[in-house]
Design an enzyme around this catalytic site. Sequence first.
Site, PDB file in Angstrom:
ATOM      1  N   CYS A   9      60.383  50.138  53.994  1.00  0.00           N
ATOM      2  CA  CYS A   9      60.279  51.184  55.013  1.00  0.00           C
ATOM      3  C   CYS A   9      60.651  50.657  56.397  1.00  0.00           C
ATOM      4  O   CYS A   9      60.596  49.456  56.660  1.00  0.00           O
ATOM      5  CB  CYS A   9      58.856  51.742  55.030  1.00  0.00           C
ATOM      6  SG  CYS A   9      58.751  53.359  55.837  1.00  0.00           S
ATOM      7  N   ASP A 132      47.025  53.927  52.918  1.00  0.00           N
ATOM      8  CA  ASP A 132      47.336  53.006  54.004  1.00  0.00           C
ATOM      9  C   ASP A 132      46.041  52.600  54.697  1.00  0.00           C
ATOM     10  O   ASP A 132      44.968  53.155  54.441  1.00  0.00           O
ATOM     11  CB  ASP A 132      48.299  53.681  54.990  1.00  0.00           C
ATOM     12  CG  ASP A 132      49.048  52.708  55.880  1.00  0.00           C
ATOM     13  OD1 ASP A 132      48.818  51.482  55.758  1.00  0.00           O
ATOM     14  OD2 ASP A 132      49.861  53.164  56.702  1.00  0.00           O
TER      15      ASP A 132
END
Length: 225
Positions: A9, A132
């Site tokens: 990412c 996360d």
Amino acid sequence: MEPCRIKICGLSRFADIMAVNEAMPDYAGFVFARSSRQVTADKARQLKRELEPGIQAVGVFVNATIHEIRRLAGEDGGPVIDMIQLHGDEDEGYIRRLKGYTSLPIIKAVRARSREQILEAARLPCEYLLLDTYTKGQYGGSGRSFDWELIPELSKPYFLAGGIQSGNLKDAVARHPYCVDVSSGVETEGRKDRGKILKMVRTLRKLTPEYTKTEGMAKTEAGPE
């Protein structure tokens, strides 16, 4: 059980695209939210053109307007992204409205604080979760891991993010995520590092030898140690 996939990412440069094209991860993430890794729609479109077709592009948004996402999902000039990652405060109503405009798979990020919170998020009308680290005042990108013992048994596939790097990759895979999501773990001084990307993808493939993406495996095996 399916092998674990990998997403790199925060791609923002053509050099980043060249590195992931060599490594062949499953997903590449473009961040459209305010961040040191943020890209504009035009820049993402240019980068996507250079991305190997076998790598799916994920657009990362934080409390974006649905119109903004629709543009990138194909309303204007063809799709820039193949999947949508919602990393803000988007609720069930927002997700349902978005689904009225696009058929792209949706990943909903959860800044994990408790098992109950994760289980509640699993009931949202999205195809995937992304777990996360919770950091007060931030929507992600802290580069720190959370307590993976918080992860309950989930029927919904999930991406595991937050501080994943070569030293804890094996432990991350042992949690049986659908995909590990890596950003700062493949950077040097805030920039994507080709060698770290190649090593990370190669290590992941070795941990999941049943993986069948032969092109990616061949390219990765050719990378440096």
